[in-house]
Design an enzyme around this catalytic site. Sequence first.
Site, PDB file in Angstrom:
ATOM      1  N   TYR A   1       0.843  -1.203   0.000  1.00 18.79           N
ATOM      2  CA  TYR A   1       0.000   0.000   0.000  1.00 18.79           C
ATOM      3  C   TYR A   1       0.877   1.251   0.000  1.00 18.79           C
ATOM      4  O   TYR A   1       0.706   2.147  -0.833  1.00 18.79           O
ATOM      5  CB  TYR A   1      -0.918   0.001   1.217  1.00 18.79           C
ATOM      6  CG  TYR A   1      -1.495   1.359   1.542  1.00 18.79           C
ATOM      7  CD1 TYR A   1      -2.436   1.956   0.707  1.00 18.79           C
ATOM      8  CD2 TYR A   1      -1.091   2.053   2.685  1.00 18.79           C
ATOM      9  CE1 TYR A   1      -2.966   3.210   0.998  1.00 18.79           C
ATOM     10  CE2 TYR A   1      -1.621   3.306   2.981  1.00 18.79           C
ATOM     11  CZ  TYR A   1      -2.554   3.877   2.132  1.00 18.79           C
ATOM     12  OH  TYR A   1      -3.057   5.119   2.422  1.00 18.79           O
ATOM     13  N   ALA A   2       1.818   1.329   0.938  1.00 19.43           N
ATOM     14  CA  ALA A   2       2.705   2.491   1.027  1.00 19.43           C
ATOM     15  C   ALA A   2       3.534   2.650  -0.241  1.00 19.43           C
ATOM     16  O   ALA A   2       3.780   3.769  -0.707  1.00 19.43           O
ATOM     17  CB  ALA A   2       3.614   2.358   2.243  1.00 19.43           C
TER      18      ALA A   2
END
Length: 341
Positions: A157-158
Site C-alpha cells: 500500500y505504502a
Amino acid sequence: MTQTQRTALVTGSAGFIGFHTAQRLLQEGWAVVGLDAMTDYYDVTLKERRHQILKQHQGFQAVEDRLEASGTLMRLFEEHKPDAVIHLAAQAGVRYSIDAPRSYVEANLVGTFELLEAARAFPPAHILLASTSSAYGANTEMPYAETHRADHQMSFYAATKKANEAMAHSYAHLYHLPTTMFRFFTVYGPWGRPDMALFKFTKAILEGAPIDIYNHGDMRRDFTYIDDLVTGIVQLIEAAPLQVDQREAALTGDSLSPVAPWRVVNIGNGQPVQLMKFVEAIEAALGKVAKKNFMDMQPGDVPATWAEAQLLEQLTGTIPATPVEEGVAKFVAWYREFYGA
C-alpha cells in the site's frame, strides 16, 4: 453554477475523507463533482449514506464509476474543466495490501495514471493528491519531515502511494501542473472506515468482545481529527506550488521540487499519542472498559508515526489541534446515533 463559482473534482467522494472534503467545499460555495466506484472493500451502505448527504446540496454531482476505467476521468475533466482536483480515491489499508495487492495496482497506480493524463489534457489550477505517512516506511527519524528520505516502504500500500508521488512529480515537471501531495497521519472521526482501529475498537467494546492491541500497546500515532485534516486540504488549495521561474524566497523546510511546481505536505498534529491513551479515550467516551488482547506487531506496520507540521503551518497558518479525547467522543456520539448502539 454561477460565473464566479469554482468547480472541484473530488475522487473517492463517498469515502471517509472524500465525503468530508466534498461537504466542506460545498459549504464554502464550490460546485463539486464527486467520483466514487462504491467498491465493497467495506460496507457499501456507509458509502451510499455519505453520498445521499452530499446529494442534498444543489452544487453536488455524483458519478459512480471506477477511476481506472479508461476514459472516465478524461470525460469528467473535459466536461467540467475543474479548477481544483482533490484525488482521494484509492484502495486503502496496509493489511489488505498483503492479501489483495492487484487491487492496489489497479486503483492506486492505474487510476492515478488516468487522472494525470486527464489533467495533462485539461490542466486544472491545482492538483492535490493523497499520499500517506506510511510512505516514510523504515525511516526512524522523528518527527517525519517532508524533506526526509522516504525510500524504504514497508507495505505494498505504502509503495503504491510513494509511486503516486513520483508519477505526479514527473507530470508536474513535464506539463507544468501545480501539484501538492498530502501525507496523512492516522485520520479518524465520524463516518470513519470500519477497518480502522477506532471503528473496530468501539464496535468490539460495545459488544463485549476483546480488542486486539498490537505491539503490546507500544505504538504511537499522530492521530488527526477529520475536521482538522479537511481544513488543511481546503486551505492548501490556495497554496499551489509556483512554477520554477516564478519563485522568490523559499520557505523553511519546504519540499518544493527544484524542477517542478510540486511539493509534499504532511497533515498531522505533530503530537504523537500512545495507543493506550487512545484506547482510554474510547473507554471514557463509551463508559465501558475494553477487554484487551495484546499481540505482536503485524507485518507491514510501524511502531510510530509523528508529523513535522511546520510546512503546513507556513502554507496555511494553521495546524490540526483537536485533542484525541474530543475527537474520539465525537466519533462515539456519531457511532451510537448511526447504529443505534
